[in-house]
Structures are given as C-alpha cells and as structure tokens.
Design a protein around this motif. Sequence first.
Motif, PDB file in Angstrom:
ATOM      1  N   TYR A 150      23.463  25.278  13.612  1.00 38.37           N
ATOM      2  CA  TYR A 150      24.798  24.697  13.500  1.00 38.37           C
ATOM      3  C   TYR A 150      25.852  25.779  13.742  1.00 38.37           C
ATOM      4  O   TYR A 150      26.797  25.607  14.515  1.00 38.37           O
ATOM      5  N   TYR A 151      25.623  26.930  13.094  1.00 34.89           N
ATOM      6  CA  TYR A 151      26.566  28.050  13.218  1.00 34.89           C
ATOM      7  C   TYR A 151      26.662  28.531  14.667  1.00 34.89           C
ATOM      8  O   TYR A 151      27.754  28.724  15.200  1.00 34.89           O
ATOM      9  N   VAL A 152      25.508  28.700  15.318  1.00 37.66           N
ATOM     10  CA  VAL A 152      25.499  29.182  16.704  1.00 37.66           C
ATOM     11  C   VAL A 152      26.178  28.155  17.613  1.00 37.66           C
ATOM     12  O   VAL A 152      27.049  28.493  18.417  1.00 37.66           O
ATOM     13  N   CYS A 153      25.794  26.873  17.459  1.00 36.00           N
ATOM     14  CA  CYS A 153      26.306  25.844  18.357  1.00 36.00           C
ATOM     15  C   CYS A 153      27.790  25.575  18.151  1.00 36.00           C
ATOM     16  O   CYS A 153      28.451  25.048  19.036  1.00 36.00           O
ATOM     17  N   ALA A 154      28.333  25.924  16.975  1.00 36.00           N
ATOM     18  CA  ALA A 154      29.769  25.730  16.766  1.00 36.00           C
ATOM     19  C   ALA A 154      30.550  27.000  17.079  1.00 36.00           C
ATOM     20  O   ALA A 154      31.579  26.948  17.747  1.00 36.00           O
ATOM     21  N   SER A 155      30.044  28.166  16.629  1.00 33.42           N
ATOM     22  CA  SER A 155      30.866  29.376  16.756  1.00 33.42           C
ATOM     23  C   SER A 155      30.910  29.896  18.184  1.00 33.42           C
ATOM     24  O   SER A 155      31.940  30.410  18.627  1.00 33.42           O
ATOM     25  N   VAL A 156      29.813  29.762  18.940  1.00 29.25           N
ATOM     26  CA  VAL A 156      29.827  30.286  20.306  1.00 29.25           C
ATOM     27  C   VAL A 156      30.829  29.530  21.188  1.00 29.25           C
ATOM     28  O   VAL A 156      31.657  30.160  21.845  1.00 29.25           O
ATOM     29  N   PRO A 157      30.822  28.182  21.200  1.00 32.61           N
ATOM     30  CA  PRO A 157      31.849  27.487  21.990  1.00 32.61           C
ATOM     31  C   PRO A 157      33.269  27.795  21.517  1.00 32.61           C
ATOM     32  O   PRO A 157      34.164  27.988  22.336  1.00 32.61           O
ATOM     33  N   VAL A 158      33.484  27.848  20.183  1.00 35.72           N
ATOM     34  CA  VAL A 158      34.836  28.152  19.689  1.00 35.72           C
ATOM     35  C   VAL A 158      35.280  29.508  20.229  1.00 35.72           C
ATOM     36  O   VAL A 158      36.381  29.680  20.748  1.00 35.72           O
ATOM     37  N   ARG A 159      34.372  30.481  20.141  1.00 35.41           N
ATOM     38  CA  ARG A 159      34.725  31.829  20.576  1.00 35.41           C
ATOM     39  C   ARG A 159      34.952  31.891  22.083  1.00 35.41           C
ATOM     40  O   ARG A 159      35.937  32.452  22.553  1.00 35.41           O
ATOM     41  N   LEU A 160      34.046  31.292  22.854  1.00 33.28           N
ATOM     42  CA  LEU A 160      34.167  31.397  24.312  1.00 33.28           C
ATOM     43  C   LEU A 160      35.366  30.608  24.839  1.00 33.28           C
ATOM     44  O   LEU A 160      36.046  31.056  25.762  1.00 33.28           O
ATOM     45  N   LEU A 161      35.635  29.431  24.237  1.00 33.36           N
ATOM     46  CA  LEU A 161      36.796  28.666  24.698  1.00 33.36           C
ATOM     47  C   LEU A 161      38.089  29.416  24.406  1.00 33.36           C
ATOM     48  O   LEU A 161      38.964  29.509  25.270  1.00 33.36           O
ATOM     49  N   SER A 162      38.200  29.979  23.189  1.00 33.66           N
ATOM     50  CA  SER A 162      39.401  30.766  22.872  1.00 33.66           C
ATOM     51  C   SER A 162      39.518  31.918  23.850  1.00 33.66           C
ATOM     52  O   SER A 162      40.601  32.196  24.375  1.00 33.66           O
ATOM     53  N   ALA A 163      38.383  32.597  24.113  1.00 33.32           N
ATOM     54  CA  ALA A 163      38.408  33.757  25.004  1.00 33.32           C
ATOM     55  C   ALA A 163      38.886  33.351  26.393  1.00 33.32           C
ATOM     56  O   ALA A 163      39.728  34.019  26.994  1.00 33.32           O
ATOM     57  N   LEU A 164      38.368  32.226  26.896  1.00 33.61           N
ATOM     58  CA  LEU A 164      38.706  31.806  28.259  1.00 33.61           C
ATOM     59  C   LEU A 164      40.167  31.383  28.366  1.00 33.61           C
ATOM     60  O   LEU A 164      40.895  31.826  29.263  1.00 33.61           O
ATOM     61  N   ILE A 165      40.604  30.557  27.385  1.00 36.38           N
ATOM     62  CA  ILE A 165      41.986  30.068  27.450  1.00 36.38           C
ATOM     63  C   ILE A 165      42.958  31.241  27.366  1.00 36.38           C
ATOM     64  O   ILE A 165      43.899  31.352  28.160  1.00 36.38           O
ATOM     65  N   ILE A 166      42.705  32.148  26.440  1.00 33.25           N
ATOM     66  CA  ILE A 166      43.644  33.260  26.263  1.00 33.25           C
ATOM     67  C   ILE A 166      43.581  34.216  27.459  1.00 33.25           C
ATOM     68  O   ILE A 166      44.608  34.736  27.903  1.00 33.25           O
ATOM     69  N   ALA A 167      42.381  34.407  28.027  1.00 36.34           N
ATOM     70  CA  ALA A 167      42.288  35.270  29.213  1.00 36.34           C
ATOM     71  C   ALA A 167      43.086  34.669  30.371  1.00 36.34           C
ATOM     72  O   ALA A 167      43.787  35.385  31.102  1.00 36.34           O
ATOM     73  N   ILE A 168      43.031  33.341  30.536  1.00 34.41           N
ATOM     74  CA  ILE A 168      43.787  32.695  31.617  1.00 34.41           C
ATOM     75  C   ILE A 168      45.283  32.881  31.401  1.00 34.41           C
ATOM     76  O   ILE A 168      46.020  33.205  32.331  1.00 34.41           O
ATOM     77  N   LEU A 169      45.721  32.725  30.139  1.00 32.86           N
ATOM     78  CA  LEU A 169      47.146  32.925  29.857  1.00 32.86           C
ATOM     79  C   LEU A 169      47.542  34.377  30.124  1.00 32.86           C
ATOM     80  O   LEU A 169      48.552  34.645  30.782  1.00 32.86           O
ATOM     81  N   LEU A 170      46.732  35.312  29.631  1.00 38.11           N
ATOM     82  CA  LEU A 170      47.070  36.735  29.791  1.00 38.11           C
ATOM     83  C   LEU A 170      47.089  37.140  31.257  1.00 38.11           C
ATOM     84  O   LEU A 170      47.839  38.020  31.656  1.00 38.11           O
ATOM     85  N   ASN A 171      46.253  36.476  32.062  1.00 39.46           N
ATOM     86  CA  ASN A 171      46.147  36.829  33.470  1.00 39.46           C
ATOM     87  C   ASN A 171      47.418  36.470  34.242  1.00 39.46           C
ATOM     88  O   ASN A 171      47.626  36.926  35.350  1.00 39.46           O
ATOM     89  N   GLN A 172      48.260  35.610  33.611  1.00 45.15           N
ATOM     90  CA  GLN A 172      49.449  35.140  34.342  1.00 45.15           C
ATOM     91  C   GLN A 172      50.693  35.930  34.013  1.00 45.15           C
ATOM     92  O   GLN A 172      51.738  35.691  34.606  1.00 45.15           O
ATOM     93  N   ILE A 173      50.608  36.830  33.024  1.00 44.59           N
ATOM     94  CA  ILE A 173      51.823  37.568  32.703  1.00 44.59           C
ATOM     95  C   ILE A 173      51.697  39.005  33.175  1.00 44.59           C
ATOM     96  O   ILE A 173      50.593  39.530  33.324  1.00 44.59           O
ATOM     97  N   LEU A 174      52.831  39.627  33.413  1.00 44.86           N
ATOM     98  CA  LEU A 174      52.815  41.025  33.851  1.00 44.86           C
ATOM     99  C   LEU A 174      53.365  41.924  32.752  1.00 44.86           C
ATOM    100  O   LEU A 174      52.681  42.786  32.238  1.00 44.86           O
ATOM    101  N   GLY A 175      54.632  41.662  32.360  1.00 45.70           N
ATOM    102  CA  GLY A 175      55.245  42.501  31.333  1.00 45.70           C
ATOM    103  C   GLY A 175      54.539  42.320  29.994  1.00 45.70           C
ATOM    104  O   GLY A 175      54.133  41.212  29.661  1.00 45.70           O
ATOM    105  N   LEU A 176      54.363  43.392  29.261  1.00 43.75           N
ATOM    106  CA  LEU A 176      53.776  43.384  27.922  1.00 43.75           C
ATOM    107  C   LEU A 176      52.317  42.920  27.893  1.00 43.75           C
ATOM    108  O   LEU A 176      51.752  42.693  26.822  1.00 43.75           O
ATOM    109  N   ALA A 177      51.691  42.763  29.061  1.00 47.50           N
ATOM    110  CA  ALA A 177      50.311  42.262  29.091  1.00 47.50           C
ATOM    111  C   ALA A 177      49.403  43.168  28.261  1.00 47.50           C
ATOM    112  O   ALA A 177      48.547  42.691  27.524  1.00 47.50           O
ATOM    113  N   GLY A 178      49.617  44.487  28.378  1.00 44.88           N
ATOM    114  CA  GLY A 178      48.777  45.431  27.647  1.00 44.88           C
ATOM    115  C   GLY A 178      48.911  45.272  26.148  1.00 44.88           C
ATOM    116  O   GLY A 178      47.931  45.290  25.418  1.00 44.88           O
ATOM    117  N   LEU A 179      50.163  45.058  25.693  1.00 44.37           N
ATOM    118  CA  LEU A 179      50.407  44.907  24.260  1.00 44.37           C
ATOM    119  C   LEU A 179      49.714  43.655  23.721  1.00 44.37           C
ATOM    120  O   LEU A 179      48.989  43.701  22.729  1.00 44.37           O
TER     121      LEU A 179
END
Lengths: 303, 280
Positions: A80-109
């Motif tokens: 249960y833990y694996v099947c719930a935590s892995v998708p939560v983690r990967l979806l957050s990672a993907l969504i935030i990476a897509i957002l971060l990929n679109q900005i230039l200023g302050l991207a590093g911060l």
Amino acid sequence: MLGKKKKVGSRTDNLTGYLFISPFIIGFLILTLFPMISTLYLSFTDYSMLGNPGWIGLANYQQMLTADDKYWHSVSVTFYYVCASVPVRLLSALIIAILLNQILGLAGLFRSVLYLPSVIGGSVAVSVMWKQLFGSTGAINSILTHLGIPAISWFGHPAAALWTLILLAGWQFGSPMLIFLSGLKNIPQEFYEAASVDGANAVQKFLKITLPLLTPIILFNLVMQIIQAFLAFTPSYIISNGVGGPLDGTLLYVLYMFRNAFEFFRMGYASAMAWMMLLLIGLFTALVFKSSSYWVHYETEGE
Amino acid sequence: MNQNSQIRKTVLYTVITILALAMIYPILWMVSSSFKNSQDVFTTAYSLLPASWNLSNYSDGWKGFAGISFGTFFQNSFIVVIFSTIGSVLSSTVIAYGFARVRFVGKNFWFVCMMMTLMLPGEIVLIPQYIMFNKFGWINTYYPLILPTFFGTPFFVFLIMQFIRSIPKALDEAATIDGCNKITIFGRIIVPLIVPAMMTSAIFSFYWRWEDFIGPLIYLTNPKLYTVSLAIKMFADPNNVTNWGALFAMSTLSLLPVFILFFAFQRYIVEGISTSGLKG
C-alpha cells in the motif's frame, strides 16, 4: 610510431588493475558476498544469537508464508505504501519539474528550495518534526480547524497514520525532480517549434512530445523509487515509536524485519524475511521492466 | 501576445512561489517552534512567528539527557562522519580509476559485481554483518560504522568513473611517453582533474552518514557514544518529553550542518544527481 604509442597506453596490466580495485574486491567478499550467503544459510536455521544455529530446513519460510498473519499484514502495508507513495512522489516531481523548466529568473533558487526537503527528509529530526506536525494539536490540525474542517486524529487510525508516512515520502520529490528537469532540458526545442508550425496546442505538445520523450526517465525514476520505498525504515520507526502502530498500521516490511532481528532476536526468521524481501523487490522491478515495452518510447538510432 | 505572455509568466511565478512556500512550511514551522515558549508550541501551532524569540530552548536542549550534553553527540557524529567520508571518497576514487583506466583480466566480471552491489539493498546484509561485527567485539565502537566505508561505495565509484571517462585519454598517453606509469598518472594527472566528482561524493557521503540511523541504532547502546540522530530519537521518547521547545531546538540544530553544506555546495549536489541519476 602511432601504433606503438597506442599499444603502450592500452596495455593489459593485471597487477596494477587488481591493486586499484582491491579495496572493492575485499569489501565485496567480506561485506557483501559472505553476508549474503550467511543470510541464506541462517534463513534455514533457528539462530537467536545464543548458541549455535540449528538447522530447521524450510520451517522459517513455512511459518512466514502460512502461519504469520503479521508478516502478511506488513507485506500488505508495504505494498500500500509503495503503491501510494511512489506515484505521489513521481507526479509531484514531474509537475514541478515542468513548471521549473518554464521559468528563467530565480530558477536556481526555486530548485534549491524545492529540493531541500529531500536533503533532510531521511533524518530522524524530520520524522520527529513530522510526527508533531500531524499531532493532535499540531500545525496541520490547527490549519484544518481554522478552515472549518474538523481535526483528524492522524495517529489514532491505522490508515491515517500510514498516510502521514506516504505524505512524508511524497514530500521528498527532489531527486526525481532534478532527473526529470535534466531530461526536459534535453528535449530539442525544434520539436516544439515544428509542432507549433503545425498548429499544435500546449496539451498536444505535452502528450505527443514531452511525455513520450520522458518515458525512459520515468521508467528509471519508477524503478529507483520503488526500491527505495520498499526499504523505508526510519520514518515508520520514529513515528510509531518502533512498534509499527496503531494496530500495526505502519508496520512496514523493514521495520517488522528489524523487530524480529534486533528485538526478538529471531535472526533466522529475519534472515528468511530478508531473502523474501529481495525476491519481492526483484519481482516488482521485473514486472515494471516487463511492462515497459508497452509504454516506454525509445528513439530509434540514426534517424 | 506580449500581454498574454506577461500574464502567463505572472501566473507561473505565483504557482511556483505558493508551491515552494508550502513545501518549506514544515521546515519553517520546526525552526520557528524551536524559538517558541514550550507551552506555546501547540497552542499557536499554525503560526510561524513566535510571540517572542526565545533562545532558552537551545540552552535547555543542549544539556541533553542522562548527564550527557549534545556537545558529546555532535562530537561523536563528526568523528563518524569525517572518518567514514574520508574512507569512502579515497577508496572509491582509487577503485574508480582502476575500472575506468586500467585494462586487466576479469575487469568485466568485477564491474558486474560492483553494479550488483549498487543495486543490492543494504538491509539484506544487515543481520549477518551485525552478527559478524558482534563476534569481533565491535558493539559500542565506531568500527562497524567507519571501517566498511574504506572498501568503496559503489555509487561514488560509478559517479567518479563517469567523470574519469570524460577526461581525454590523450593526456594519459602523453604522460606515458614522459615516463609516467599508471600509478603516477593517477596521482599527478587524474586526481587533480576529478576533484569536483570527489567533492560531490564527499558531500553526499557527509549527509548520508550524518542522517544514518539504523547503523547507530543497532551498533551503539552506550549513550555516551550516541550520534546526533540516535540522540534525537532518545530525546524524543514520548515517555519523557515534556519540553517540546527544546526538542524542536535540538532537531533544528541537528539539521544545521546539513543546511550549511547544502547551501554552500548545492551546485555539486544538483550536478551529481542530474549526471549520475541516482538517489539523493
């Protein structure tokens, strides 16, 4: 002349080679191979740290698979833990990476701030903090009450307690995020320009370009995160005070193995659990790889 | 069009800022609770600003427990972390060079063994290692936590190997003509060029060792030898915690070395993960 030079540079040199890798060979034999063989041997014994291991054949495996309800409970909690935590983690990672990929200023911060939870997330201090955060009078309940939502007794209910662990794991999306981000940066801009010329909108570009080209990285992240999630220990140990409660709701596999080995000193039984865990992880990973031929897109070479 | 992209940009930054704030909220909450009066920690749980900045939690917490102060725990952690990091980085560098630049019979076999060790969960060898170190009489010593690192860490070997491979072989060849052998090439040419990869490894090693919990938990039973992570666990024992402020103060303090290292060297961490693609 040239030929000779090449020969000198790439000569086989067994003595030097073995000299350089000797630390690895010694460590591999003493700290990996020998322990692995002895866990296998111990798994067929009733070893308890006292006296000598007595051979009991398959009894540990038999008990584990047919008589230990707690074992199966910990397997299902872990799944249960694996099947719930892995998708939560990967979806957050993907969504935030897509957002971060679109900005230039302050991207590093932003990248640093969003990666920070992963740097400290495995520590005891964070688990201690997480437990207070979700405590009956902690910040989460305090916020919920202010929003007019009744407070939740997070650690009074097995499923709620497990979800605090899942959220803690999901919160540490930093390294898959960085890997997604470098994958996104590697997608040639021309693909998107060509798609724009053809009149594609943002959603179409995402579904037809970004997602297929990211699938090899998704596979990599998926496998790494599944293995890591199977092995989670510190959060469940700290948050449940080492027992996996309430009602064994947070009794993850490694925690139950740990308790058998180091609290009940059932070393033989815990060794059988260790081998079973290796098989389970291997099986899970093999299934993911097997499925990958249906959804992972590999670029054909030389086009 | 221009106005459109301006709106888009504003929305994007707003969303990212909200997400970033939400994600660091728990950390800020812990830090701010460490300055609150103990009785206020949970009555004003949602608030990030303490009514007054109170340093007494830190001095109370520093006293530790069982007459052992956190000074001892920090010292213990530093001893373990520094020696294990040195061991891990030095041995991994030597091994990586062997795999990346020397040709020898059986190299592929050992390389496969190394990659298998990289994938193998450490938990599977925990029990027999414990039994072995117990037989050596190493319980309540730092040997089980430090010595194994001197045999290389597969993740670092892999990371440093990738780095060595990017160095042109022509450099090695030129040095060979000048009379260098494999060992002098390693010392004079390769090591100075792979310092960044060694730094990345050292940083990862530092924070993995600093946060290591299961190792100290099984090998250390004498409170005088506890590392910080084990001490925090004991400090947070629900049966004797009354001073919540002090617990938050010591938790915050225990993360301080990690924070400092992260902000000073984050470039190495980000590059380490992006190029080798492994756990963090």
